[in-house]
Design a protein around this motif. Structure first.
Motif, PDB file in Angstrom:
ATOM      1  N   ARG A   4      35.492  47.842  50.662  1.00 41.23           N
ATOM      2  CA  ARG A   4      34.746  46.622  50.906  1.00 41.23           C
ATOM      3  C   ARG A   4      35.707  45.455  50.723  1.00 41.23           C
ATOM      4  NH1 ARG A   4      30.066  46.275  46.541  1.00 41.23           N
ATOM      5  NH2 ARG A   4      29.976  44.348  47.688  1.00 41.23           N
ATOM      6  N   PRO A   5      35.322  44.307  51.184  1.00 41.11           N
ATOM      7  CA  PRO A   5      36.256  43.192  51.101  1.00 41.11           C
ATOM      8  C   PRO A   5      36.534  42.746  49.666  1.00 41.11           C
ATOM      9  CG  PRO A   5      34.512  42.761  52.660  1.00 41.11           C
ATOM     10  CD  PRO A   5      34.119  43.970  51.901  1.00 41.11           C
ATOM     11  N   GLN A   6      35.872  43.293  48.699  1.00 37.78           N
ATOM     12  CA  GLN A   6      36.201  43.003  47.310  1.00 37.78           C
ATOM     13  C   GLN A   6      35.844  44.227  46.490  1.00 37.78           C
ATOM     14  OE1 GLN A   6      33.688  40.722  48.805  1.00 37.78           O
ATOM     15  NE2 GLN A   6      32.616  42.647  48.656  1.00 37.78           N
ATOM     16  N   ALA A 193      26.104  16.588  35.918  1.00 37.88           N
ATOM     17  CA  ALA A 193      25.978  18.052  35.933  1.00 37.88           C
ATOM     18  C   ALA A 193      27.384  18.652  35.990  1.00 37.88           C
ATOM     19  CB  ALA A 193      25.171  18.490  37.149  1.00 37.88           C
ATOM     20  N   LEU A 194      27.543  19.795  35.357  1.00 39.48           N
ATOM     21  CA  LEU A 194      28.866  20.439  35.357  1.00 39.48           C
ATOM     22  C   LEU A 194      28.797  21.790  36.052  1.00 39.48           C
ATOM     23  CD1 LEU A 194      31.852  20.730  34.338  1.00 39.48           C
ATOM     24  CD2 LEU A 194      30.913  21.875  32.322  1.00 39.48           C
ATOM     25  N   ALA A 195      29.671  21.970  37.027  1.00 38.63           N
ATOM     26  CA  ALA A 195      29.899  23.308  37.589  1.00 38.63           C
ATOM     27  C   ALA A 195      31.201  23.797  36.971  1.00 38.63           C
ATOM     28  CB  ALA A 195      30.003  23.253  39.107  1.00 38.63           C
ATOM     29  N   ALA A 196      31.099  24.780  36.097  1.00 39.44           N
ATOM     30  CA  ALA A 196      32.295  25.323  35.442  1.00 39.44           C
ATOM     31  C   ALA A 196      32.717  26.558  36.225  1.00 39.44           C
ATOM     32  CB  ALA A 196      31.968  25.694  33.997  1.00 39.44           C
ATOM     33  N   GLU A 197      33.992  26.600  36.544  1.00 39.38           N
ATOM     34  CA  GLU A 197      34.444  27.642  37.483  1.00 39.38           C
ATOM     35  C   GLU A 197      35.165  28.792  36.783  1.00 39.38           C
ATOM     36  OE1 GLU A 197      35.366  26.772  41.579  1.00 39.38           O
ATOM     37  OE2 GLU A 197      37.456  27.102  41.071  1.00 39.38           O
ATOM     38  N   PHE A 198      34.877  30.004  37.266  1.00 42.68           N
ATOM     39  CA  PHE A 198      35.623  31.178  36.810  1.00 42.68           C
ATOM     40  C   PHE A 198      36.661  31.508  37.891  1.00 42.68           C
ATOM     41  CE2 PHE A 198      36.558  35.649  36.223  1.00 42.68           C
ATOM     42  CZ  PHE A 198      36.900  35.638  34.885  1.00 42.68           C
ATOM     43  N   LYS A 199      37.933  31.254  37.561  1.00 44.52           N
ATOM     44  CA  LYS A 199      39.021  31.392  38.549  1.00 44.52           C
ATOM     45  C   LYS A 199      40.242  31.940  37.823  1.00 44.52           C
ATOM     46  CE  LYS A 199      41.016  27.410  40.146  1.00 44.52           C
ATOM     47  NZ  LYS A 199      41.359  26.277  41.037  1.00 44.52           N
ATOM     48  N   ARG A 200      40.522  33.238  37.995  1.00 42.01           N
ATOM     49  CA  ARG A 200      41.644  33.841  37.255  1.00 42.01           C
ATOM     50  C   ARG A 200      43.009  33.367  37.758  1.00 42.01           C
ATOM     51  NH1 ARG A 200      38.475  38.613  37.920  1.00 42.01           N
ATOM     52  NH2 ARG A 200      37.491  39.178  35.951  1.00 42.01           N
ATOM     53  N   ALA A 201      43.059  33.111  39.045  1.00 38.84           N
ATOM     54  CA  ALA A 201      44.338  32.738  39.676  1.00 38.84           C
ATOM     55  C   ALA A 201      44.003  31.929  40.913  1.00 38.84           C
ATOM     56  CB  ALA A 201      45.115  33.997  40.052  1.00 38.84           C
ATOM     57  N   SER A 202      45.008  31.264  41.459  1.00 41.74           N
ATOM     58  CA  SER A 202      44.751  30.529  42.705  1.00 41.74           C
ATOM     59  C   SER A 202      46.044  30.444  43.495  1.00 41.74           C
ATOM     60  CB  SER A 202      44.224  29.125  42.410  1.00 41.74           C
ATOM     61  OG  SER A 202      45.278  28.293  41.975  1.00 41.74           O
ATOM     62  N   VAL A 231      31.935  31.006  40.794  1.00 43.80           N
ATOM     63  CA  VAL A 231      32.740  32.223  40.627  1.00 43.80           C
ATOM     64  C   VAL A 231      33.517  32.510  41.909  1.00 43.80           C
ATOM     65  CG1 VAL A 231      32.706  34.662  39.962  1.00 43.80           C
ATOM     66  CG2 VAL A 231      30.861  33.155  39.219  1.00 43.80           C
ATOM     67  N   LEU A 232      34.837  32.530  41.790  1.00 41.28           N
ATOM     68  CA  LEU A 232      35.677  32.918  42.923  1.00 41.28           C
ATOM     69  C   LEU A 232      35.497  34.414  43.152  1.00 41.28           C
ATOM     70  CD1 LEU A 232      37.492  31.109  44.626  1.00 41.28           C
ATOM     71  CD2 LEU A 232      37.252  30.096  42.374  1.00 41.28           C
ATOM     72  N   THR A 233      35.105  34.792  44.365  1.00 40.61           N
ATOM     73  CA  THR A 233      34.927  36.229  44.622  1.00 40.61           C
ATOM     74  C   THR A 233      36.013  36.779  45.540  1.00 40.61           C
ATOM     75  OG1 THR A 233      33.358  35.755  46.415  1.00 40.61           O
ATOM     76  CG2 THR A 233      32.427  36.180  44.221  1.00 40.61           C
ATOM     77  N   TRP A 237      44.007  36.324  46.380  1.00 42.77           N
ATOM     78  CA  TRP A 237      44.697  35.153  45.823  1.00 42.77           C
ATOM     79  C   TRP A 237      44.054  34.642  44.542  1.00 42.77           C
ATOM     80  CZ3 TRP A 237      44.120  35.666  51.191  1.00 42.77           C
ATOM     81  CH2 TRP A 237      45.329  35.857  51.886  1.00 42.77           C
ATOM     82  N   PHE A 238      42.758  34.968  44.395  1.00 46.94           N
ATOM     83  CA  PHE A 238      42.040  34.448  43.224  1.00 46.94           C
ATOM     84  C   PHE A 238      41.710  35.541  42.210  1.00 46.94           C
ATOM     85  CE2 PHE A 238      41.305  31.494  46.689  1.00 46.94           C
ATOM     86  CZ  PHE A 238      41.444  30.251  46.101  1.00 46.94           C
ATOM     87  N   LEU A 239      42.020  36.799  42.556  1.00 47.48           N
ATOM     88  CA  LEU A 239      41.748  37.941  41.667  1.00 47.48           C
ATOM     89  C   LEU A 239      40.275  37.993  41.254  1.00 47.48           C
ATOM     90  CD1 LEU A 239      44.912  37.814  39.330  1.00 47.48           C
ATOM     91  CD2 LEU A 239      44.643  39.009  41.506  1.00 47.48           C
ATOM     92  N   GLY A 240      39.409  37.656  42.208  1.00 44.92           N
ATOM     93  CA  GLY A 240      37.976  37.671  41.909  1.00 44.92           C
ATOM     94  C   GLY A 240      37.281  38.828  42.601  1.00 44.92           C
ATOM     95  N   SER A 241      35.985  38.957  42.365  1.00 44.89           N
ATOM     96  CA  SER A 241      35.212  40.018  43.029  1.00 44.89           C
ATOM     97  C   SER A 241      33.734  39.628  43.010  1.00 44.89           C
ATOM     98  CB  SER A 241      35.402  41.346  42.304  1.00 44.89           C
ATOM     99  OG  SER A 241      34.798  41.285  41.033  1.00 44.89           O
ATOM    100  N   LEU A 242      33.002  40.268  43.887  1.00 43.25           N
ATOM    101  CA  LEU A 242      31.558  40.066  43.925  1.00 43.25           C
ATOM    102  C   LEU A 242      30.943  40.568  42.619  1.00 43.25           C
ATOM    103  CD1 LEU A 242      29.654  38.937  46.066  1.00 43.25           C
ATOM    104  CD2 LEU A 242      29.446  41.239  47.013  1.00 43.25           C
ATOM    105  N   GLU A 243      31.541  41.605  42.079  1.00 45.14           N
ATOM    106  CA  GLU A 243      31.029  42.168  40.812  1.00 45.14           C
ATOM    107  C   GLU A 243      31.168  41.158  39.671  1.00 45.14           C
ATOM    108  OE1 GLU A 243      32.884  43.708  42.972  1.00 45.14           O
ATOM    109  OE2 GLU A 243      31.931  45.618  43.455  1.00 45.14           O
ATOM    110  N   ASP A 244      32.246  40.376  39.697  1.00 44.28           N
ATOM    111  CA  ASP A 244      32.385  39.303  38.702  1.00 44.28           C
ATOM    112  C   ASP A 244      31.165  38.392  38.749  1.00 44.28           C
ATOM    113  OD1 ASP A 244      34.868  39.861  37.624  1.00 44.28           O
ATOM    114  OD2 ASP A 244      35.971  38.516  38.960  1.00 44.28           O
TER     115      ASP A 244
END
Ligand SMILES: O=C(O)c1ccccc1NCC(=O)[C@H](O)[C@H](O)COP(=O)(O)O
Length: 655
Positions: A4-6, A193-202, A231-233, A237-244
């Motif tokens: 799958r794509p992630q 309002a705050l959108a706090a981002e989960f981003k391991r890498a970029s 959440v970066l999925t 490049w971002f080391l994210g996933s849909l599961e995150d």
């Protein structure tokens, strides 16, 4: 082969990464003393690389961290697969530039007027891609994502869209209903309002915090008052996933008092298809991001309508004026202004202010001064990227921005709760903060880290990634870490690329008048330095070298600041002489008998300062030692008791 794509990856949990750096000195004007260095939680002033390669820090096998890119590879990192921590390289298919370009062309296919719908697309003219066009980084990522999804959908393993719809409905039944992004933001007014981002890498920063767990980090964000978790999925490049993202949704729902008092979840993706939106909903998203820079207008409208057909209000991201026009015409209501140009990775915090003016000029209403005004506004304006402080939040509060989206600085924060509290999202907190600390940026929490003795671009990058504010290059011939002009240039290039800038940083330093006291001048300089060095600056270190040599290095290498370490007088640390603002090293006077700092050391320093230097740097009080050569044991600096944090701070508050 990637199914799958992630996909879910196994990541190491938060681990403090200690280094062999040595504390050598402190900016009295800026920082606090500390006793240990944690790579992800820097709390010191100046740190010396001390000969050992900084690069080894990021390649420490115990932390399983593989650098996302090195500066030399940065330009080509878009097509590289070595950013993948636990997946094997061959997990990711590679595409030719032609395949990527035609993927982007495909987005215009359903348009009845490609010249109009694609008028804002980079590299296009009259709806046709220039054959010589080189894809921007954003375009390359988006096109790769399109191709990944194509492969997935053709693989026979993809979940069918009608099944995603069923999955979504069952998700809502089990875990509670969808939250509407615009309502979530409006209800906060006048609080930001705050959108706090989960981003391991970029792509722009490489590794940021690869060790963090999405659910745990999101729960910390939620407990600190984040209203949206982004959440970066994207995996490459971002080391994210849909599961995150699902983990974030489930953790924050479980920990909330009710299923509606949780933060909304934003899927941060390069979305170009309805499938990705339905997939996001089925996996726990409340909203998705639509980046206008890569979406033709007809497609943007289709995607907005598709999202709304499920009750979802998307976040529509713009950067340029023409993109704002496209967003409005496509029916966007929640408009996020990215301060980062995703084609070039140039950051400019004025972008949001500029777009706010354009919105007003077009008669579009957006008000966040109270909940009723917010709910009566058709539009909600959001600021995205590059923010880290209460000052950033306040500048946007003043122009009716309703939400700030913050990633990197929260991911790097030693304690996200403290970092979020420090943003003063509530205007009352901001007023209290200003009143208690005298309205300056210069608060007891102010901390800057300088990593000195950097000799290579790769080491500079590691220091930047670990959170350094100042990168020192030494031009003193007797130093083991003395650099050539070429080496310094390479460091400057790397630091600028990391900071998403192309020019020397100009500090907003107020010019002293004859009446200005040195201490008040240093205080205001400290504010300017703190503001500017949120993105790292390069400092050239000199010792008893001629002003001509210093200026030559400043000009040819592009140094942002200099630091004078010799017996040059205080007046030599002058911008007019050095070409850029200068930091003056000041010795802490030692008692000849005890070898410890003298009791009147503070007063002696106060007596010596002038309005010339940008800042003063307190050298070690070890007899016969100078900064950079003091042993680690000097960390137990024999400073007088009162010469500690508060005094360092108040030293510059005295008028
Ligand atoms: O962050 C990047 O390098 C990047 C590159 C290409 C496309 C998107 C990218 N980032 C998405 C964002 O804009 C940020 O993650 C987000 O706005 C938070 O920014 P920051 O607070 O500066 O981390």
């Amino acid at each position: 082969m990637l199914d799958r794509p992630q996909r879910q990856r196994t990541l190491p949990r938060r681990a403090n990464c200690t280094t062999s750096f040595v504390l050598i000195a402190a900016f009295s004007s800026l920082v606090v003393f500390g006793s240990s260095v944690a790579a992800w939680a820097p709390s010191l002033l100046t740190v010396s690389s001390r000969g050992s390669s900084l690069t080894s820090l990021s390649r420490n096998p115990s932390s399983s961290v593989i650098p996302l890119y090195s500066t030399t590879e940065q330009a080509s990192s878009i097509n590289s697969t070595d950013n993948n921590m636990s997946n094997k390289q061959e997990d990711y298919p590679q595409y030719t530039p032609e395949q990527l370009k035609s993927a982007l062309d495909g987005l215009l296919e359903g348009s009845s007027d490609p010249a109009f719908d694609g008028r804002h697309l980079f590299g296009y003219e009259n709806g046709i891609q220039n054959p010589n066009h080189e894809l921007s980084k954003l375009q390359a990522i988006t096109a790769t994502r399109i191709r990944d999804y194509e492969r997935y959908l053709q693989s026979g393993k993809a979940v069918q869209e009608q099944d995603l719809v069923k999955q979504m409905q069952s998700f809502w039944q089990t875990h509670g209903p969808l939250l509407n992004l615009q309502t979530v933001i409006q209800e906060q007014a006048p609080r930001m309002a705050l959108a706090a981002e989960f981003k391991r890498a970029s792509p722009s920063k490489g590794n940021i915090a690869v060790h963090l767990n999405a659910g745990e980090q999101a729960q910390q964000y939620a407990a600190a008052g984040a209203n949206i978790i982004s959440v970066l999925t994207e995996p490459r490049w971002f080391l994210g996933s849909l599961e995150d993202m699902t983990e974030v949704r489930l953790t924050t729902t479980t920990n909330a008092a009710s299923t509606t008092s949780r933060p909304a979840v934003l899927r941060k993706e390069f979305t170009t298809s309805k499938y990705q939106i339905t997939e996001a909903l089925a996996n726990g998203a409340d909203t998705i991001l639509l980046i206008v820079a890569v979406l033709p207008q007809h497609l943007l409208k289709e995607l907005i309508d598709h999202a709304r057909s499920f009750g979802m209000e998307p976040l529509v991201e713009v950067h340029a004026d023409v993109e704002l026009e496209v967003a409005i015409q496509a029916g966007a209501k929640v408009i996020g202004v990215n301060n980062r140009n995703l084609h070039t990775f140039q950051m400019d915090l004025h972008t949001t202010e500029h777009v706010a003016e354009q919105l007003m000029a077009q008669g579009c209403t957006f008000d966040h001064s109270d909940p009723t005004a917010a709910q009566n506004s058709r539009y909600t304006l959001c600021a995205l990227s590059g923010m880290s402080t209460a000052f950033d939040v306040d500048r946007y509060r003043n122009i009716n921005v309703g939400m700030c989206l913050i990633g990197e600085s929260l991911m790097r924060a030693a304690d996200p709760k403290v970092a979020i509290a420090g943003l003063c999202l509530d205007p009352k907190d901001w007023e209290n903060m200003r009143n208690t600390v005298g309205g300056g940026a210069y608060t007891a929490g102010t901390k800057l880290v300088k990593v000195c003795g950097i000799t290579t671009a790769d080491d500079a990058l590691v220091a930047c990634q670990a959170g350094a504010n100042l990168i020192g290059v030494i031009f003193v011939p007797k130093s083991k870490r003395c650099v050539t002009a070429d080496q310094a240039m390479a460091v400057v290039k790397a630091v600028r690329a990391f900071g998403e800038r192309t020019n020397r940083e100009t500090l907003a330093v107020t010019k002293p008048t004859e009446a200005t006291s040195p201490i008040s001048q240093l205080t205001s300089n400290a504010q300017a330095l703190e503001a500017s060095s949120r993105r790292p600056l390069v400092v050239g270190v000199f010792q008893n070298q001629s002003p001509e040599f210093i200026r030559d290095m400043v000009d040819s290498c592009g140094l942002d600041l200099v630091q004078l370490h010799g017996s040059e007088g205080m007046e030599a640390a002058n911008k007019e002489i050095c070409g850029v603002p200068a930091i003056r090293v000041v010795d802490i006077a030692t008692d000849p008998e005890t070898g410890k700092a003298s009791e009147n050391a503070v007063q002696m320093i106060l007596n010596s300062v002038t309005t010339d230097p940008l800042a003063i740097l307190l050298d070690t009080a070890i007899k016969g030692e100078t900064a950079g050569v003091a042993p680690a044991s000097s960390l137990t600096m024999p400073l007088p008791k009162r010469f500690k944090t508060q005094d360092c701070l108040s030293l510059l508050r005295v008028d």
